[in-house]
Scaffold this active site. Structure first.
Site: not given
Ligand code: HEC
Ligand code: HEC
Length: 353
Positions: A132
């Site tokens: 990420e």
């Molecule tokens: C490269 C893409 C990427 C970036 C950049 C990213 N995310 Fe995510 N995010 C994901 C993915 C893929 C998942 C699911 C991963 C898993 O469940 O294992 C996720 C899951 C989440 C969830 C959980 C939502 C749920 O319903 O469970 C939240 C809240 C979230 N991210 C917030 C953030 C925040 C705040 C940031 C920045 C600090 C961020 N993400 C940066 C791809 C990204």
């Protein structure tokens, strides 16, 4: 525009033709409040929200300077990236679909497998994840401390703290911002509060079918899911394309046999905006996702009309999308760490060909 508050008294009107269906729905679901609180009870202040928004939109929080939270959770498209699985550092393809963070404050735990307890714990994950943002807390703090604009914003958000620029506070500010990303006043919520005309006849049939078929045993409450864990394939294993073999869900966390392929029942608010579906992101069509669920979780083959009605009903769960003004971000200084060069050929997450 119709105002649900104005008609909320109608909820109790016994002679509404929808009274029975509404009473049944009110046992299972809740409308989305306009202002939410994190389950931790930590206070959400204006200064924290403003700082959290800056951090959320700032690509310099990634080591390459390319990826912000917004890259994969685009507030303009339902809080997703609309990719099958996310693309992150060095253009690596991650293993899972990006779930929406809209209304995520209502989930009992975060991630498809619920491995983060709350939004603050969650926010520390992506910053460090190799596929990420691939950053380290040290480099992140050095970046923030190099910009007076950030130092000021942390001081305002965490008054009285001697050294407020910390990784913990980074996460708490993001939690505060995400707490504001809720989508109230969907047509379903309007209907639940008493406005018969907010849903069409087909959508009401879909709601009845959703409850009768048993979707609501797993997808209920304020967020229509996000509370409990179930095997994806409780009755019948889905196609390996939809449920890839390598990703065993909660088993990775608990190492308990019965947690093989167990995932959090996905929250279904705004689901019409968040294709593609499932943790694998392999299904683009919502009606197909509904059929797959009926087979996999309930062992039921839905009639064509039923699948269409349920899909139409799910469309009523789209709420008012947050209107967020992109913040102006602090300007870099001579001591701001430079973006790391992007290596295109690293990482296990890279899709094999
Ligand atoms: C490269 C893409 C990427 C970036 C950049 C990213 N995310 Fe995510 N995010 C994901 C993915 C893929 C998942 C699911 C991963 C898993 O469940 O294992 C996720 C899951 C989440 C969830 C959980 C939502 C749920 O319903 O469970 C939240 C809240 C979230 N991210 C917030 C953030 C925040 C705040 C940031 C920045 C600090 C961020 N993400 C940066 C791809 C990204
Ligand atoms: C036994 C619990 C259970 C039942 C019953 C159930 N689901 Fe699910 N649902 C889940 C789980 C678990 C997931 C997450 C699957 C995954 O890992 O991708 C899910 C995912 C979904 C998704 C994908 C959401 C997204 O954002 O990708 C949709 C749509 C959905 N369910 C709709 C339904 C409908 C409609 C019904 C009734 C026909 C239903 N579900 C019945 C547990 C259930």
């Amino acid at each position: 525009m119709a105002n649900p508050e104005a008609t909320a008294e109608a909820a109790g009107e016994p002679d509404s033709p929808d009274a029975e269906l509404r009473a049944q729905a009110a046992e299972l679901f809740e409308d989305i409040p306009r202002a939410a609180e994190p389950p931790s009870g930590r206070p959400v202040t204006r200064a924290k929200v403003d700082l959290g928004a800056m951090l959320f939109f700032d690509p310099r929080m990634s080591v390459s300077g390319v990826f912000s939270c917004q890259s994969c959770h685009n507030i303009g498209i339902g809080g997703t990236d609309q990719l099958e699985t996310s693309i992150g550092h060095g253009w690596q393809q991650g293993p899972r679909n990006s779930p929406t963070m809209l209304n995520a404050v209502f989930n009992a735990a975060q991630f498809w497998d619920g491995r983060a307890e709350d939004l603050a714990e969650q926010a520390k994950g992506p910053v460090q994840a190799g596929v990420e943002m691939n950053n380290t807390p040290e480099n992140l703090i050095a970046t923030l401390e190099s910009m007076p604009g950030y130092v000021e914003a942390f001081k305002a958000a965490f008054p009285g703290e001697e050294n407020p620029v910390t990784f913990d506070n980074f996460a708490l500010a993001i939690e505060a911002f995400e707490t504001t990303l809720v989508t109230p006043n969907s047509r379903f919520d309007q209907w639940l509060m008493g406005m018969d005309g907010a849903m069409t006849e087909q959508e009401k049939r879909g709601l009845a079918a959703y409850m009768d078929a048993g979707c609501s045993t797993c997808h209920a409450g304020v967020n229509f899911g996000g509370q409990e864990y179930y095997p994806f394939g409780l009755v019948e294993a889905p196609d390996p394309e939809v449920r890839p073999e390598g990703d065993v869900g909660r088993y990775q966390i608990t190492q308990t046999e019965e947690d093989q392929y167990v995932f959090r029942a996905a929250p279904l608010r705004n689901v019409a905006l968040t294709a593609p579906y499932f943790h694998s992101g392999q299904v683009w069509d919502l009606e197909e996702a509904v059929r797959i669920m009926a087979n996999a979780q309930l062992g039921t083959e839905l009639a064509e009309e039923q699948a269409q009605d349920i899909t139409a009903f799910l469309g009523t769960l789209t709420g008012e999308q947050p209107q967020v003004i992109h913040p102006t971000l602090p300007v870099r200084t001579g001591s701001t760490p430079l973006p790391a060069p992007i290596q295109q050929d690293v990482g296990e997450g890279k899709a094999a060909d």
